[in-house]
Design a protein around this motif. Structure first.
Motif, short mmCIF file in Angstrom:
data_model
loop_
_atom_site.label_atom_id
_atom_site.label_comp_id
_atom_site.label_asym_id
_atom_site.label_seq_id
_atom_site.Cartn_x
_atom_site.Cartn_y
_atom_site.Cartn_z
N MET A 178 0.81 -1.21 0.00
CA MET A 178 0.00 0.00 0.00
C MET A 178 0.85 1.27 0.00
O MET A 178 0.47 2.28 -0.59
N ASN A 179 1.99 1.23 0.66
CA ASN A 179 2.81 2.43 0.78
C ASN A 179 3.92 2.53 -0.27
O ASN A 179 4.37 3.63 -0.59
N GLY A 180 4.36 1.38 -0.78
CA GLY A 180 5.46 1.42 -1.74
C GLY A 180 5.18 0.71 -3.04
O GLY A 180 6.06 0.67 -3.92
N GLY A 181 3.99 0.16 -3.19
CA GLY A 181 3.67 -0.55 -4.42
C GLY A 181 4.47 -1.82 -4.63
O GLY A 181 4.61 -2.30 -5.76
N VAL A 182 4.99 -2.38 -3.53
CA VAL A 182 5.81 -3.60 -3.61
C VAL A 182 4.90 -4.81 -3.78
O VAL A 182 3.90 -4.95 -3.07
N SER A 183 5.24 -5.69 -4.71
CA SER A 183 4.45 -6.89 -4.95
C SER A 183 4.39 -7.76 -3.69
O SER A 183 5.41 -7.91 -2.98
N PRO A 184 3.22 -8.32 -3.38
CA PRO A 184 3.13 -9.22 -2.21
C PRO A 184 4.08 -10.41 -2.28
O PRO A 184 4.45 -10.97 -1.24
N TRP A 185 4.48 -10.80 -3.49
CA TRP A 185 5.44 -11.89 -3.61
C TRP A 185 6.79 -11.48 -3.02
O TRP A 185 7.45 -12.28 -2.36
N ILE A 186 7.18 -10.23 -3.28
CA ILE A 186 8.41 -9.71 -2.66
C ILE A 186 8.16 -9.45 -1.18
O ILE A 186 9.01 -9.70 -0.33
N GLY A 187 6.94 -8.96 -0.87
CA GLY A 187 6.57 -8.75 0.53
C GLY A 187 6.59 -10.04 1.32
O GLY A 187 6.86 -10.04 2.53
N MET A 188 6.33 -11.15 0.64
CA MET A 188 6.37 -12.45 1.30
C MET A 188 7.78 -12.78 1.77
O MET A 188 7.98 -13.32 2.87
N CYS A 189 8.77 -12.43 0.96
CA CYS A 189 10.18 -12.64 1.35
C CYS A 189 10.54 -11.76 2.53
O CYS A 189 11.23 -12.19 3.46
N ALA A 190 10.07 -10.49 2.49
CA ALA A 190 10.33 -9.58 3.61
C ALA A 190 9.64 -10.07 4.88
O ALA A 190 10.22 -10.00 5.98
N ALA A 191 8.42 -10.57 4.74
CA ALA A 191 7.68 -11.10 5.89
C ALA A 191 8.39 -12.32 6.47
O ALA A 191 8.47 -12.48 7.69
N LEU A 192 8.90 -13.17 5.59
CA LEU A 192 9.63 -14.35 6.04
C LEU A 192 10.83 -13.95 6.89
O LEU A 192 11.04 -14.50 7.99
N ALA A 193 11.61 -12.97 6.41
CA ALA A 193 12.80 -12.53 7.14
C ALA A 193 12.44 -11.88 8.47
O ALA A 193 13.06 -12.16 9.51
N LEU A 194 11.43 -11.00 8.45
CA LEU A 194 11.04 -10.30 9.68
C LEU A 194 10.50 -11.27 10.72
O LEU A 194 10.83 -11.17 11.92
N CYS A 195 9.65 -12.21 10.30
CA CYS A 195 9.07 -13.16 11.24
C CYS A 195 10.13 -14.07 11.86
O CYS A 195 10.07 -14.40 13.04
N MET A 196 11.11 -14.45 11.05
CA MET A 196 12.20 -15.27 11.59
C MET A 196 13.02 -14.48 12.61
O MET A 196 13.42 -15.02 13.66
N LEU A 197 13.24 -13.20 12.33
CA LEU A 197 13.99 -12.35 13.27
C LEU A 197 13.22 -12.18 14.57
O LEU A 197 13.78 -12.35 15.67
N VAL A 198 11.94 -11.88 14.47
CA VAL A 198 11.11 -11.70 15.67
C VAL A 198 10.98 -13.03 16.43
O VAL A 198 11.03 -13.06 17.66
N GLY A 199 10.86 -14.13 15.68
CA GLY A 199 10.79 -15.44 16.31
C GLY A 199 12.03 -15.75 17.13
O GLY A 199 11.94 -16.28 18.25
#
Length: 344
Positions: free
Chosen positions: A78-99
């Motif tokens: 919504m803020n950067g027009g980034v494809s959810p497929w790329i957002g999925m990679c970012a989500a994977l990295a962030l969730c692993m870090l928070v985990g």
């Protein structure tokens, strides 16, 4: 052993083939929606099963990673027009870090204290997301603009969502299957059964617990991305809801914790039941939850180990009885008996 693995692989391939053909037969939108939910919940529950079923770390905060995955991809889109497929990679990295950040200090806690700590973290993150209105829009939530296209992970029909959910579930099953048959799986089961004994054997307990939480949280984040693009609306109360974590845990427990197919079986049984009860008793508020709760109590009371382990135990007992009957029927094979007597 090789023969058993081959049979198991063939069975999974057969199930996959049937799953691929289902949208060709099913045209009803409600049924397709239910099938998508089955695949989705099986995937989330499978990710939880890696941490709880194999490593023995019973978490009630898995909604943390699910919600973070959903918000990460949504905000980037919504803020950067980034494809959810790329957002999925970012989500994977962030969730692993928070985990890792949550798991490492909590691993010092044992039994119910670990569970309560994950529950507390989940509630804290829900409150932060609710009051950080500049980022999450608070309780109002975020409406994701519909822009149909594969790159945006948005479609007009339900069939593409079905196949993507199936792909996510296949990823979770493949990872779980690998863990189940690897050294890592053996170590995690040893830690689950007796942590002190595993430590005495030289198993690096903390390291393998971290492996489990990294994999589990990352996969949960991926499912969050899919869910956000499917419903096109997210808000903190729904994304970080404790009830969601409990439902995910129950699906795995009912199906069979610490097994590859347990979460899938649990989702296949419980999600249609939940949807059917909700539609059948839509005019009677709360009755569907009451009936659903009765079913859960009965299942947990009579088959506490889960459906799949119970079935395996019953089949093993049946094979053992049959083998015993065959042994007694053949002369010379009884305990203490000699060679088989010759007919001549």
């Amino acid at each position: 052993m090789k023969r058993a693995v081959t049979k198991s692989t063939l069975l999974w391939l057969l199930v996959l083939l049937i799953a691929l053909l289902i949208p060709v037969v099913v045209e009803n939108k409600f049924y397709m929606h239910t099938l998508i939910l089955i695949l989705f919940y099986a995937a989330v529950s499978g990710s939880w099963n890696i941490l709880a079923g194999y490593a023995g770390q019973l978490s009630l905060g898995h909604a943390i990673f699910f919600g973070l995955g959903a918000y990460t991809s949504t905000l980037l889109f919504m803020n950067g027009g980034v494809s959810p497929w790329i957002g999925m990679c970012a989500a994977l990295a962030l969730c692993m870090l928070v985990g890792a950040c949550i798991g490492y200090p909590c691993f010092r806690l044992k039994g119910p204290f670990f569970t309560l700590a994950t529950l507390a973290f989940s509630e804290v993150i829900r409150l932060v997301a609710s009051f950080w209105k500049e980022l999450t829009n608070g309780a109002v939530g975020l409406n994701i603009p519909f822009q149909a296209g594969f790159s945006n992970l948005m479609f007009r029909g339900k069939e593409p969502y079905y196949y993507i959910a199936l792909g996510v579930l296949c990823l979770v099953i493949a990872v779980t299957y690998w863990i189940d048959r690897s050294k890592m799986g053996a170590y995690l089961i040893a830690i689950r059964e007796n942590e002190e004994a595993a430590d005495a054997l030289g198993i690096p307990i903390t390291r393998y617990k971290l492996y489990a939480v990294l994999i589990s949280s990352g996969l949960a984040g991926i499912t969050g991305v899919f869910y956000a693009q499917y419903i096109l609306f997210i808000e903190p109360e729904a994304m970080f809801n404790v009830n969601f974590s409990v439902q995910v845990a129950l699906i795995s427990i009912i199906g069979g914790m610490g097994t590859v197919a347990g979460p899938v079986l649990g989702a296949v049984l419980m999600i249609p039941l939940n949807e059917l009860l909700r539609s059948a008793f839509s005019g009677l508020n709360g009755l569907n939850f009451f009936l659903y709760g009765i079913v859960l109590i009965l299942v947990v009371s009579f088959i506490p180990n889960g459906i799949l382990p119970t079935l395996r135990g019953w089949l093993s007992k049946k094979r053992a009885n049959r083998h015993s009957q065959l042994t007694q029927a053949i002369p010379g094979t009884q305990k203490g008996g000699g060679q088989v007597d010759s007919a001549n």
